[in-house]
Design a protein around this motif. Structure first.
Motif, PDB file in Angstrom:
ATOM      1  N   LYS A 170       0.884  -1.150  -0.083  1.00 59.60           N
ATOM      2  CA  LYS A 170      -0.002   0.166   0.110  1.00 59.60           C
ATOM      3  C   LYS A 170       1.092   1.220  -0.084  1.00 59.60           C
ATOM      4  N   GLY A 171       0.450   2.287  -0.751  1.00 59.48           N
ATOM      5  CA  GLY A 171       1.417   3.363  -1.005  1.00 59.48           C
ATOM      6  C   GLY A 171       2.172   3.511  -2.271  1.00 59.48           C
ATOM      7  N   LYS A 172       2.164   2.078  -2.846  1.00 64.20           N
ATOM      8  CA  LYS A 172       2.748   2.007  -4.175  1.00 64.20           C
ATOM      9  C   LYS A 172       1.996   1.622  -5.186  1.00 64.20           C
ATOM     10  N   HIS A 173       2.200   1.923  -6.613  1.00 64.83           N
ATOM     11  CA  HIS A 173       1.431   1.569  -7.576  1.00 64.83           C
ATOM     12  C   HIS A 173       2.160  -0.171  -7.754  1.00 64.83           C
ATOM     13  N   MET A 191      -4.239  -8.534 -16.936  1.00 61.92           N
ATOM     14  CA  MET A 191      -3.257  -7.716 -16.334  1.00 61.92           C
ATOM     15  C   MET A 191      -4.291  -6.795 -15.413  1.00 61.92           C
ATOM     16  N   TYR A 192      -3.653  -6.204 -14.218  1.00 63.99           N
ATOM     17  CA  TYR A 192      -4.534  -5.059 -13.430  1.00 63.99           C
ATOM     18  C   TYR A 192      -3.239  -4.129 -12.853  1.00 63.99           C
ATOM     19  N   VAL A 193      -3.915  -2.971 -12.838  1.00 64.01           N
ATOM     20  CA  VAL A 193      -2.894  -1.916 -12.149  1.00 64.01           C
ATOM     21  C   VAL A 193      -3.684  -1.455 -11.099  1.00 64.01           C
ATOM     22  N   ILE A 194      -3.160  -1.292  -9.965  1.00 59.85           N
ATOM     23  CA  ILE A 194      -3.435  -0.568  -8.731  1.00 59.85           C
ATOM     24  C   ILE A 194      -2.851   0.317  -8.229  1.00 59.85           C
ATOM     25  N   ASP A 195      -3.556   1.425  -7.893  1.00 67.30           N
ATOM     26  CA  ASP A 195      -2.735   2.731  -7.529  1.00 67.30           C
ATOM     27  C   ASP A 195      -2.484   2.527  -5.926  1.00 67.30           C
ATOM     28  N   PRO A 196      -1.617   3.670  -5.607  1.00 68.63           N
ATOM     29  CA  PRO A 196      -1.171   3.618  -4.100  1.00 68.63           C
ATOM     30  C   PRO A 196      -2.061   3.692  -2.885  1.00 68.63           C
ATOM     31  N   LEU A 232      -8.273  -0.341  -7.637  1.00 69.27           N
ATOM     32  CA  LEU A 232      -8.029  -0.874  -8.990  1.00 69.27           C
ATOM     33  C   LEU A 232      -8.307   0.153 -10.200  1.00 69.27           C
ATOM     34  N   VAL A 233      -7.412   0.555 -10.838  1.00 70.86           N
ATOM     35  CA  VAL A 233      -7.462   1.532 -11.940  1.00 70.86           C
ATOM     36  C   VAL A 233      -7.469   1.005 -13.429  1.00 70.86           C
ATOM     37  N   TYR A 234      -7.042  -0.190 -13.539  1.00 66.96           N
ATOM     38  CA  TYR A 234      -7.014  -0.860 -14.929  1.00 66.96           C
ATOM     39  C   TYR A 234      -7.074  -2.464 -14.813  1.00 66.96           C
ATOM     40  N   ALA A 235      -8.044  -3.036 -15.760  1.00 73.99           N
ATOM     41  CA  ALA A 235      -8.170  -4.337 -15.716  1.00 73.99           C
ATOM     42  C   ALA A 235      -8.365  -4.957 -16.997  1.00 73.99           C
ATOM     43  N   GLY A 236      -7.749  -5.672 -17.612  1.00 68.70           N
ATOM     44  CA  GLY A 236      -7.699  -6.423 -18.880  1.00 68.70           C
ATOM     45  C   GLY A 236      -6.723  -7.009 -19.542  1.00 68.70           C
ATOM     46  N   GLY A 237      -6.634  -6.967 -21.008  1.00 67.70           N
ATOM     47  CA  GLY A 237      -5.635  -7.338 -21.638  1.00 67.70           C
ATOM     48  C   GLY A 237      -4.354  -6.695 -21.729  1.00 67.70           C
ATOM     49  N   ILE A 238      -3.120  -7.230 -22.012  1.00 68.63           N
ATOM     50  CA  ILE A 238      -1.843  -6.089 -22.066  1.00 68.63           C
ATOM     51  C   ILE A 238      -2.030  -5.316 -23.158  1.00 68.63           C
ATOM     52  N   ASP A 239      -2.621  -5.591 -24.280  1.00 67.74           N
ATOM     53  CA  ASP A 239      -2.499  -4.891 -25.416  1.00 67.74           C
ATOM     54  C   ASP A 239      -3.890  -5.026 -26.411  1.00 67.74           C
ATOM     55  N   ASP A 240      -3.777  -4.792 -27.561  1.00 66.52           N
ATOM     56  CA  ASP A 240      -5.232  -4.569 -28.259  1.00 66.52           C
ATOM     57  C   ASP A 240      -4.820  -5.588 -29.684  1.00 66.52           C
ATOM     58  N   LYS A 241      -3.810  -6.381 -29.433  1.00 70.88           N
ATOM     59  CA  LYS A 241      -3.561  -7.263 -30.610  1.00 70.88           C
ATOM     60  C   LYS A 241      -3.772  -8.907 -29.886  1.00 70.88           C
ATOM     61  N   ARG A 242      -4.915  -9.309 -30.110  1.00 68.77           N
ATOM     62  CA  ARG A 242      -5.419 -10.424 -29.562  1.00 68.77           C
ATOM     63  C   ARG A 242      -4.973 -11.769 -30.475  1.00 68.77           C
ATOM     64  N   SER A 243      -3.503 -11.806 -30.497  1.00 68.84           N
ATOM     65  CA  SER A 243      -3.079 -12.959 -31.289  1.00 68.84           C
ATOM     66  C   SER A 243      -2.001 -13.587 -30.437  1.00 68.84           C
ATOM     67  N   ASP A 261       1.672   5.018 -17.258  1.00 68.13           N
ATOM     68  CA  ASP A 261       2.285   6.177 -17.497  1.00 68.13           C
ATOM     69  C   ASP A 261       1.112   7.263 -16.883  1.00 68.13           C
ATOM     70  N   GLU A 262      -0.336   7.177 -17.053  1.00 63.35           N
ATOM     71  CA  GLU A 262      -1.349   7.861 -16.794  1.00 63.35           C
ATOM     72  C   GLU A 262      -1.430   8.087 -15.311  1.00 63.35           C
ATOM     73  N   THR A 263      -1.481   6.820 -14.685  1.00 65.51           N
ATOM     74  CA  THR A 263      -1.571   6.969 -13.113  1.00 65.51           C
ATOM     75  C   THR A 263      -0.202   7.434 -12.398  1.00 65.51           C
ATOM     76  N   LEU A 264       0.823   7.168 -12.943  1.00 68.62           N
ATOM     77  CA  LEU A 264       1.886   7.560 -12.359  1.00 68.62           C
ATOM     78  C   LEU A 264       2.183   9.197 -12.446  1.00 68.62           C
ATOM     79  N   ALA A 265       1.574   9.571 -13.449  1.00 76.52           N
ATOM     80  CA  ALA A 265       1.234  11.133 -13.702  1.00 76.52           C
ATOM     81  C   ALA A 265       0.333  11.705 -12.900  1.00 76.52           C
ATOM     82  N   GLY A 266      -0.538  10.914 -12.301  1.00 82.36           N
ATOM     83  CA  GLY A 266      -1.672  11.537 -11.546  1.00 82.36           C
ATOM     84  C   GLY A 266      -2.864  11.635 -12.524  1.00 82.36           C
ATOM     85  N   LYS A 267      -2.893  11.341 -13.641  1.00 84.60           N
ATOM     86  CA  LYS A 267      -4.065  11.514 -14.514  1.00 84.60           C
ATOM     87  C   LYS A 267      -5.107  10.287 -14.494  1.00 84.60           C
TER      88      LYS A 267
END
Length: 199
Positions: free
Chosen positions: A45-48, A138-143, A147-158, A176-182
């Motif tokens: 907690k306190g870290k991305h 993949m999931y991204v969790i803020d400090p 939960l701020v992101y959930a899903g695939g790593i990218d948009d090329k489903r192959s 990039d966005e969450t680290l920048a506070g966006k």
């Protein structure tokens, strides 16, 4: 095939009881890494934090590791102070299950993975809590532990490594966005890959 479908339906039903949503607290878990160290999500907690569901027997996981895409993302993230947790929820009865020492040899040895911890989730409890469906998922969790992101790593489903070069990497963009506070532009996407082999 019928058994696999039944297992998937049961796993999905169990996971639904632990639904996770963007903007909500990420479920805590306590797992053991491939070296026997106890790791709790709440310790960070306190870290991305990035959660990566993985299974080296899966061609889609192989795509991202053989192309060095996943390791590059791991290194970039951890260099910025992000904690990266790779989670393997493959149950022991699955044909592509690897015991901790062999999983470590593959992921961190042969593939030179750069995650902070490589975790064993043989019961599938952590995976089901997150409704993790595929490898990778993949999931991204803020400090704040949300939960701020959930899903695939990218948009090329192959499973083609060549597709990595032209793919839009949702995880990199979210970090990039969450680290920048966006706010996250794409907070969810459909995961793709191999079905997780839960018990």
């Amino acid at each position: 095939m019928i058994r696999t479908l039944a297992t998937l339906l049961i796993s999905t039903a169990v996971a639904a009881a632990h639904a996770v949503s963007i903007g909500q607290p990420a479920p805590d878990f306590a797992l053991t890494d491939v070296n026997g160290k106890a790791v709790k999500l709440s310790d960070f907690k306190g870290k991305h934090v990035v959660l990566e569901w993985t299974n080296p027997g899966c061609p889609f996981v192989q795509k991202h590791y053989n192309s060095n895409n996943m390791q590059s993302l791991q290194k970039d993230a951890t260099a910025k102070g992000v904690v990266w947790l790779s989670v393997n929820s493959t149950n022991k009865s699955a044909t592509d299950y690897l015991e901790p020492t062999k999983l470590n040899a593959k992921m961190n040895g042969e593939w030179k993975g750069a995650s902070s911890y490589l975790l064993m989730d043989e019961t599938g409890k952590a995976g089901m809590a997150y409704e993790a469906k595929t490898t990778p998922h993949m999931y991204v969790i803020d400090p704040n532990g949300k939960l701020v992101y959930a899903g695939g790593i990218d948009d090329k489903r192959s499973a083609n490594p060549a597709d990595v070069k032209t793919a839009k990497n949702f995880v990199r963009a979210a970090l990039d966005e969450t680290l920048a506070g966006k706010p996250i532009t794409v907070a969810t996407s459909t995961p793709y890959g191999c079905s997780i082999k839960y018990p």
